[in-house]
Design a protein around this motif. Sequence first.
Motif, PDB file in Angstrom:
ATOM      1  N   ALA A 138       0.718  -1.215   0.155  1.00  0.00           N
ATOM      2  CA  ALA A 138      -0.061   0.154   0.012  1.00  0.00           C
ATOM      3  C   ALA A 138       0.851   1.374   0.015  1.00  0.00           C
ATOM      4  O   ALA A 138       1.438   1.459   0.972  1.00  0.00           O
ATOM      5  CB  ALA A 138      -0.794  -0.174   1.126  1.00  0.00           C
TER       6      ALA A 138
ATOM      7  N   GLY B 127      -2.479   3.104  -1.920  1.00  0.00           N
ATOM      8  CA  GLY B 127      -3.542   2.290  -1.585  1.00  0.00           C
ATOM      9  C   GLY B 127      -4.365   1.620  -2.884  1.00  0.00           C
ATOM     10  O   GLY B 127      -5.025   0.702  -2.617  1.00  0.00           O
TER      11      GLY B 127
ATOM     12  N   GLU C  51       3.105  -1.555   4.249  1.00  0.00           N
ATOM     13  CA  GLU C  51       3.457  -0.259   3.806  1.00  0.00           C
ATOM     14  C   GLU C  51       5.109  -0.137   4.313  1.00  0.00           C
ATOM     15  O   GLU C  51       5.280  -0.940   5.252  1.00  0.00           O
ATOM     16  CB  GLU C  51       2.726   0.902   4.435  1.00  0.00           C
TER      17      GLU C  51
ATOM     18  N   THR D 176       2.269   5.520   6.609  1.00  0.00           N
ATOM     19  CA  THR D 176       1.346   6.189   6.637  1.00  0.00           C
ATOM     20  C   THR D 176       0.109   5.728   7.520  1.00  0.00           C
ATOM     21  O   THR D 176      -0.388   6.640   8.436  1.00  0.00           O
ATOM     22  CB  THR D 176       0.553   6.239   5.294  1.00  0.00           C
ATOM     23  N   MET D 177      -0.282   4.380   7.729  1.00  0.00           N
ATOM     24  CA  MET D 177      -1.220   3.925   8.453  1.00  0.00           C
ATOM     25  C   MET D 177      -0.724   3.614   9.886  1.00  0.00           C
ATOM     26  O   MET D 177      -1.290   4.182  10.944  1.00  0.00           O
ATOM     27  CB  MET D 177      -1.802   2.690   7.652  1.00  0.00           C
TER      28      MET D 177
ATOM     29  N   MET E 165      -2.854   7.955   2.625  1.00  0.00           N
ATOM     30  CA  MET E 165      -3.319   6.571   2.202  1.00  0.00           C
ATOM     31  C   MET E 165      -4.967   7.079   1.566  1.00  0.00           C
ATOM     32  O   MET E 165      -5.531   7.894   2.230  1.00  0.00           O
ATOM     33  CB  MET E 165      -3.556   5.984   3.354  1.00  0.00           C
TER      34      MET E 165
ATOM     35  N   SER F  63      -8.216   4.147   4.298  1.00  0.00           N
ATOM     36  CA  SER F  63      -7.959   4.626   5.509  1.00  0.00           C
ATOM     37  C   SER F  63      -9.193   4.447   6.222  1.00  0.00           C
ATOM     38  O   SER F  63      -9.177   4.075   7.684  1.00  0.00           O
ATOM     39  CB  SER F  63      -7.902   6.201   5.479  1.00  0.00           C
TER      40      SER F  63
END
Lengths: 444, 444
Positions: free
Chosen positions: A264, A267, A294, A300-301, A344, A349
Amino acid sequence: MSDSVKYNLPESRIATSWYNIVADMPVPPAPVLHPGTGQPIGPDDLAPLFPMALIGQEVSTERDIEIPEPVRDIYRMWRPSPLYRARRLEAALDTPAKIYYKYEGVSPAGSHKPNTAVAQAFYNREEGITKLSTETGAGQWGSSLAFAGALFGLEVSVFMVKVSYQQKPYRRAMMEAYGASCVASPSALTEAGRAMLAQDPDTTGSLGMAISEAVEVAATNDDTKYALGSVLNHVLLHQTVIGTEAMEQMEMAGDYPDVVIGCAGGGSNFAGLAFPFIGAKFRGGPSPRFIAVEPAACPTMTRGTFAYDFGDTGHLTPLVKMHTLGSTFVPPGFHAGGLRYHGMAPLVSHLYDLGEIEARAVHQNPCFEAGLQFARSEGIIPAPEATHAEEEGTSRVILFNLSGHGNFDMAAYDEYLSGNLEDKDYDAEALDAALAGLPQVAAE
Amino acid sequence: MSDSVKYNLPESRIATSWYNIVADMPVPPAPVLHPGTGQPIGPDDLAPLFPMALIGQEVSTERDIEIPEPVRDIYRMWRPSPLYRARRLEAALDTPAKIYYKYEGVSPAGSHKPNTAVAQAFYNREEGITKLSTETGAGQWGSSLAFAGALFGLEVSVFMVKVSYQQKPYRRAMMEAYGASCVASPSALTEAGRAMLAQDPDTTGSLGMAISEAVEVAATNDDTKYALGSVLNHVLLHQTVIGTEAMEQMEMAGDYPDVVIGCAGGGSNFAGLAFPFIGAKFRGGPSPRFIAVEPAACPTMTRGTFAYDFGDTGHLTPLVKMHTLGSTFVPPGFHAGGLRYHGMAPLVSHLYDLGEIEARAVHQNPCFEAGLQFARSEGIIPAPEATHAEEEGTSRVILFNLSGHGNFDMAAYDEYLSGNLEDKDYDAEALDAALAGLPQVAAE
């Protein structure tokens, strides 16, 4: 050792519609906001950037959206893509798990990106647009849009993140071979680019900066629209052909995944494979684990926050609610350039926020190691982006998306093989600063 | 504009046997001679270099030679390869002709070469061999054998023609990613290489020199055999899966070619497509034109002579009767590195001598132009080698072989796009000298 098995579908099984997961979501995703007013934006706000057909798809709540025949005709060049059972890799890993992978590297541009590039080029041409501007990280997206532009007679100009432009000159040459133009971003061609260069002449660039440049070109030229290779709802929508085919191929194989894995960045690769399976779950079907992987250098997440943020560094885009590291965050220049985005996709998300999917961050060197093991057992050298999806080894039936080949990443493999590949980490202070600078509307 | 059409075959139609054209030839080809005695060689003479199964295929006169199941299992990764009707290219060329092309770039190594690499690796492993040595020009063959070696657990060492080694570092990295080793040739690792370097330290290398090195390694190491990527009968044999599939796909399309075109370096790509059609003609079928296209800078058929010659520069191989520029001839360092061989496959040469096929020499720059036109209309960037087959525009139904993609040739396209590509010609004096130096047995 048993040989790996390929599950082919005939051309007649190319999907006739894209799957829109919004139709099946238990909680609707947050609206896109106007940065000035803080109010939800309407189609007219997006009209300078996108053709109306794509704006319609961006906000659609219909489950099935018909794929136009001219798009399916081009999909036929490489779709349906193969699904493999990686028996050689299973043997090499000595795992009792069954490992399946969908292979998107068979497209002419070598990745999953043409699935949406062809659709976007088609809708733009239908509405009389003659030029497209876009950004690209590793170059997968830029060369895919160049390819699609060539097929539909559109002029394509690409802003390529500077560090990738330098690392991967042949991706640039590939775009030019398809007739597109490509410059390093930030460039002196746009106001946004000049402002960023003034602030830091030595910047490596980032997708956020390149997006600002591409958006500016579209917003200030009537004959030009903007095209994005990931993140947005309509882009994820177009990628669902991957998962729709994979569901049918898993059925051919007589299996259903216990875990669905995808790398991702923005995404779209993860969503393309996973959304049809997540949708099936929402509608009462089986309930596998869904894991988005990721890069640890751009987490990001796993390290970002779920908030309204700009899609670009120059703050020319509307505000979208997504997991973000902050639009001013510049990730280090590692080799999976396609994964270096500060945000993302809002839909991914949202699902992560709902607890429907898991996220995992992995480092660069283990990914190259996994890539080599994959190449030596399965015979395909994966793109560094795709190696991020090869980490999970214990579940019973694993399905992942091999989103592209690594033909343009041999310099990176070369560095890894010669022991010179540095496992870069992000700058934690810069991340904190970027997160602290999120727009105020984020605290809704 | 009509879209291009793809003709797919199901996996069940992967050929179960290779087609041996020798069985149908009106005049048998000349035997291979021992350079010392001038007498036909026997299997024992070749045993240090090749496994017995391949020696058997080299001299076989049987029409159909069964493809072992483990080889077919690996073919399944990418075979049957697609046949396309290039309607977009037809429109771009504004030609009334129907243009079909078989696309071999779908293999994991990106060209037709794995068709024989997999077979050769299989037979070597069956006979207990653990190491293979080989040469490569542009790197297509070296990376294909590296790929096949990885699948069968064989150690592969590759001598890569120096000019290509320098032009295409990522092909080398690809071989290493598959676990093979790769050195620039001539190298200091062999007696042959040291002798050549002593004579000309700045030589660009040539396939003939690299073959000498690889043959020497095999001849002087009991655990190592030699593998060749073109020229020999058994290599051409393995490539006939291309034409066998194409015949069935042309039938699906409801057409039969009026002209069959292939680029010709060593001859295996041309032979792979054309031999099944030539065989059909020999057995009373339709009679298309067959055109082998070679680079003007290495014009083996159009400028060479049909005579007994060594396969290598160091004169370690037996003598084969073929169209040759002389084994000491070094072609200039142009970009279709896979086509830089001083000889032409004996079977192709024999057919040319019999008047069954035509030969055409083309220059480099028009080929790159054709390659770009192809990329922008059909969406696939062809390898420079493959662009040599795109020259014929007037016949009614044209079939050619797109032997590989150009992902590793973007530097060359880049040079062409920036106007820096020099159209090199061969050194006519050097050619005359090389031809004058042909071995005496040639005057039989």
